[in-house]
Design an enzyme around this catalytic site. Structure first.
Site, mmCIF file in Angstrom:
data_model
loop_
_atom_site.group_PDB
_atom_site.id
_atom_site.type_symbol
_atom_site.label_atom_id
_atom_site.label_comp_id
_atom_site.label_asym_id
_atom_site.label_seq_id
_atom_site.Cartn_x
_atom_site.Cartn_y
_atom_site.Cartn_z
ATOM 1 N N ASP A 13 -0.718 1.243 -0.449
ATOM 2 C CA ASP A 13 0.263 1.189 0.381
ATOM 3 C C ASP A 13 -0.338 0.690 1.838
ATOM 4 O O ASP A 13 0.576 1.132 2.896
ATOM 5 C CB ASP A 13 1.304 2.158 0.355
ATOM 6 N N LYS A 16 -1.534 -4.364 1.993
ATOM 7 C CA LYS A 16 -2.390 -5.372 1.281
ATOM 8 C C LYS A 16 -1.809 -6.651 1.116
ATOM 9 O O LYS A 16 -2.267 -7.731 0.963
ATOM 10 C CB LYS A 16 -3.289 -5.041 0.063
ATOM 11 N N ALA A 39 1.996 -0.957 -8.994
ATOM 12 C CA ALA A 39 1.881 -1.528 -7.688
ATOM 13 C C ALA A 39 3.161 -2.179 -6.939
ATOM 14 O O ALA A 39 4.112 -2.558 -7.832
ATOM 15 C CB ALA A 39 0.934 -2.759 -7.456
ATOM 16 N N GLY A 40 3.314 -1.982 -5.823
ATOM 17 C CA GLY A 40 4.484 -2.474 -4.911
ATOM 18 C C GLY A 40 4.011 -3.321 -3.928
ATOM 19 O O GLY A 40 3.702 -2.734 -2.825
ATOM 20 N N HIS A 41 3.722 -4.580 -4.077
ATOM 21 C CA HIS A 41 3.187 -5.476 -2.904
ATOM 22 C C HIS A 41 4.638 -6.127 -2.093
ATOM 23 O O HIS A 41 5.178 -6.934 -2.690
ATOM 24 C CB HIS A 41 2.282 -6.530 -3.328
ATOM 25 N N THR A 126 3.638 7.022 -11.245
ATOM 26 C CA THR A 126 4.618 6.124 -11.191
ATOM 27 C C THR A 126 5.591 6.071 -12.645
ATOM 28 O O THR A 126 6.399 5.339 -12.487
ATOM 29 C CB THR A 126 4.247 4.770 -10.684
ATOM 30 N N GLN A 222 -3.480 -0.783 -5.413
ATOM 31 C CA GLN A 222 -3.849 0.645 -4.654
ATOM 32 C C GLN A 222 -4.826 0.668 -3.590
ATOM 33 O O GLN A 222 -5.081 -0.234 -3.437
ATOM 34 C CB GLN A 222 -4.087 1.487 -6.054
ATOM 35 N N THR A 237 -5.220 6.724 -9.850
ATOM 36 C CA THR A 237 -4.887 6.079 -10.897
ATOM 37 C C THR A 237 -5.960 5.824 -11.984
ATOM 38 O O THR A 237 -6.960 6.396 -11.783
ATOM 39 C CB THR A 237 -4.042 4.668 -10.241
ATOM 40 N N THR A 299 8.912 3.604 -6.844
ATOM 41 C CA THR A 299 9.583 4.779 -7.261
ATOM 42 C C THR A 299 10.773 5.223 -6.328
ATOM 43 O O THR A 299 11.663 6.168 -6.532
ATOM 44 C CB THR A 299 8.671 5.943 -7.336
ATOM 45 N N ARG A 301 10.069 7.015 -3.833
ATOM 46 C CA ARG A 301 9.567 8.513 -3.380
ATOM 47 C C ARG A 301 9.463 8.598 -2.197
ATOM 48 O O ARG A 301 8.875 7.569 -1.572
ATOM 49 C CB ARG A 301 8.560 9.124 -4.209
ATOM 50 N N ASP A 331 2.400 -0.886 15.087
ATOM 51 C CA ASP A 331 3.772 -0.902 15.759
ATOM 52 C C ASP A 331 4.663 0.453 15.309
ATOM 53 O O ASP A 331 5.372 0.963 15.974
ATOM 54 C CB ASP A 331 4.606 -1.810 15.339
ATOM 55 N N VAL A 416 1.333 -5.952 13.057
ATOM 56 C CA VAL A 416 2.210 -5.468 14.302
ATOM 57 C C VAL A 416 3.743 -5.483 13.695
ATOM 58 O O VAL A 416 4.558 -5.180 14.450
ATOM 59 C CB VAL A 416 2.079 -5.646 15.687
ATOM 60 N N GLY A 417 3.931 -5.737 12.304
ATOM 61 C CA GLY A 417 5.276 -5.915 11.921
ATOM 62 C C GLY A 417 5.224 -6.573 10.535
ATOM 63 O O GLY A 417 4.182 -7.209 9.884
HETATM 64 P P1 IMP Z 1 -0.316 5.695 -11.869
HETATM 65 O O1 IMP Z 1 -1.035 4.654 -11.249
HETATM 66 O O2 IMP Z 1 1.209 5.261 -11.959
HETATM 67 O O3 IMP Z 1 -0.828 6.301 -13.066
HETATM 68 O O4 IMP Z 1 -0.189 6.975 -10.672
HETATM 69 C C1 IMP Z 1 -1.291 7.710 -10.509
HETATM 70 C C2 IMP Z 1 -1.344 7.935 -9.045
HETATM 71 O O5 IMP Z 1 -1.547 6.977 -8.132
HETATM 72 C C3 IMP Z 1 -0.126 8.682 -8.650
HETATM 73 O O6 IMP Z 1 -0.288 9.612 -7.532
HETATM 74 C C4 IMP Z 1 0.715 7.435 -7.852
HETATM 75 O O7 IMP Z 1 1.493 7.883 -6.835
HETATM 76 C C5 IMP Z 1 -0.412 6.926 -7.276
HETATM 77 N N1 IMP Z 1 -0.206 5.089 -7.040
HETATM 78 C C6 IMP Z 1 -0.134 4.348 -8.185
HETATM 79 N N2 IMP Z 1 0.119 3.036 -7.589
HETATM 80 C C7 IMP Z 1 0.165 3.376 -6.623
HETATM 81 C C8 IMP Z 1 0.364 2.237 -5.220
HETATM 82 O O8 IMP Z 1 0.581 1.142 -5.828
HETATM 83 N N3 IMP Z 1 0.541 2.662 -4.012
HETATM 84 C C9 IMP Z 1 0.308 4.060 -3.724
HETATM 85 N N4 IMP Z 1 0.106 5.085 -4.742
HETATM 86 C C10 IMP Z 1 0.056 4.692 -6.094
#
Ligand code: IMP
Length: 428
Positions: A13, A16, A39-41, A126, A222, A237, A299, A301, A331, A416-417
């Site tokens: 996070d 990237k 992942a969430g890009h 996740t 990650q 992960t 997620t 979270r 920022d 910066v944003g």
């Molecule tokens: P998994 O990759 O879903 O098995 O999660 C394993 C650990 O990696 C957990 O603590 C997740 O919150 C963390 N994690 C997995 N993917 C990401 C990501 O893209 N960004 C931040 N944390 C991640």
């Protein structure tokens, strides 16, 4: 500089996705080398937000995008992303490795069941089936993309795998769930048909591109502290998130990598469990979380946030061989003063400058902080980004300079944003 790796230096996070999109403007292709739909890009262009979980972030720049063998592919997510992009008017030039492994619904189920059993060894995953899919890959049970294109192979492999998973679910986890082998087979076959035109030998394609002198960005998912070997085990992960993962996760020689860019956020965040020495639990933490929108992309979270910790960054520089740094979300620290930077740990009266393998020691590490003056809460960052580095507040420049002094790697880009244009290239 044809082969460029983009790697996260913290717990993921680090923004990237935004940096990959920005740098992809000057590249020919972008290839993702690890992870999956965990992942969430996020990429923001002209006020519009795009979120990618599998498709490489260079897609919005109209570049060729590749999913390497090191990625685990969730069919539903991939097809959904393709559909969303087409709806937005993009025509992704996508290529998927025939050697990438496939995530099935039973992997996601198993992910949750494993977490339930693990007690305080739980990583807070996740629940996207990442661990179980990589486990099957290493145990040589896995189904690869190429298997989806061969009905006979798919059927015989699934027969063994589904039978094994059924035993696991019924007799180890004692869950009343029945897997329908026929339905799993049909769905997998259909997915194979839907993506068959994208499937190729990604290693051959990327090596060809590099040999022609094209610029290839290797996009990591990650961060280094989540790496299966070098991360905070077992709270990470299941893939190699580090720069070395680009070689195994795509099939290129280390000799083909020319530059490694490490992305670090101006503070830290962590989604999931495990020790975070500089975590901020009070009001400042809440303020940074809200200002930075620190909620999991996958997620939702709330992320744990904290002061910038340079121990992981220095550790990442060593493990990845980082040539240049990118500092993101500067920022977000608007109006927070004083600012703290962790420059080392204290453990039982001794100083530690790296991350110990022993989790009990890491848990008891106390940050050693340096304090710096923060900057004003009301900065017009869009204007600053237009004008460049010189327009940064004095305190922000000092913050960046202090980071460079400690880690001894130059900062080349500052973000910066969230917008693509809210990016400052130093010396550029
Ligand atoms: P998994 O990759 O879903 O098995 O999660 C394993 C650990 O990696 C957990 O603590 C997740 O919150 C963390 N994690 C997995 N993917 C990401 C990501 O893209 N960004 C931040 N944390 C991640």
């Amino acid at each position: 500089m044809p082969g460029i790796v983009i790697v996260g230096t913290q717990w993921g996070d680090e923004a990237k996705g935004k940096i990959t999109d920005f740098l992809a403007g000057d590249a020919d292709c972008v290839v993702r080398y690890n992870g999956g739909a965990n992942a969430g890009h996020t990429v923001v262009v002209d006020g519009k937000t795009y979120k990618f979980r599998l498709i490489p972030s260079g897609v919005l720049q109209g570049k060729k995008v590749y999913i390497g063998n090191g990625v685990v592919v969730d069919p539903e997510v991939l097809l959904g992303e393709l559909e969303d992009l087409r709806r937005e008017g993009f025509n992704p030039d996508l290529h998927v490795s025939d050697r990438a492994h496939v995530v099935f619904d039973f992997h996601k189920l198993e992910d949750g069941l494993q977490e339930g059993l693990k007690g305080n060894l739980r990583a807070g995953t996740t629940r996207r089936g990442i661990g179980p899919t990589y486990s099957d890959k290493t145990a040589r049970f896995g189904i690869r993309i190429s298997d989806l294109l061969d009905e006979a192979v798919l059927r015989s492999k699934l027969k063994i795998l589904v039978d094994f998973k059924q035993r696991l679910i019924s007799h180890v986890y004692n869950e009343d769930v029945r897997l329908d082998e026929e339905e799993i087979f049909r769905k997998a076959l259909n997915f194979g048909r839907s993506i068959s035109s994208y499937v190729c030998d990604v290693s051959a394609e990327i090596n060809g591109a590099l040999d022609r002198g094209e610029t290839v960005i290797f996009e990591g998912a990650q961060g280094t502290l989540l790496d299966i070997d070098h991360g905070i085990y077992p709270y990470g992960t299941s893939s190699n998130t580090i720069a070395g993962g680009a070689c195994t996760g795509v099939g290129v020689s280390p000799k083909k990598i020319d530059k490694i860019i490490g992305v670090m956020k101006a503070y830290i965040s962590r989604v999931g469990t495990g020790p975070v020495p500089t975590e901020l639990k009070g009001e400042i933490g809440d303020r940074i979380r809200e200002a930075g929108g620190e909620y999991g992309t996958v997620t939702g979270r709330p992320r744990r946030v904290g002061w910038l910790d340079l121990v992981p960054v220095k550790y990442s520089i060593r493990i990845n061989g980082i040539d240049e740094l990118v500092v993101t979300k500067l920022d977000v620290l608007n109006g927070v003063s004083p600012l703290k930077i962790c420059i080392g740990y204290e453990y039982e009266g001794r100083r530690l400058d790296t991350i110990p393998a022993n989790i009990r020691i890491f848990e008891r590490c106390k940050p050693i902080y340096e304090e710096l003056e923060g900057w004003d809460a009301n900065i017009n960052w869009k204007r600053v980004a237009e004008k460049g580095y010189d327009a940064l507040p004095r305190q922000a420049k000092e913050y960046l300079e202090r980071i460079e002094e400690h880690v001894k790697v130059p900062i080349r880009i500052v973000s910066v944003g969230p917008e693509r244009r809210e990016t400052i290239v130093l010396g550029g």
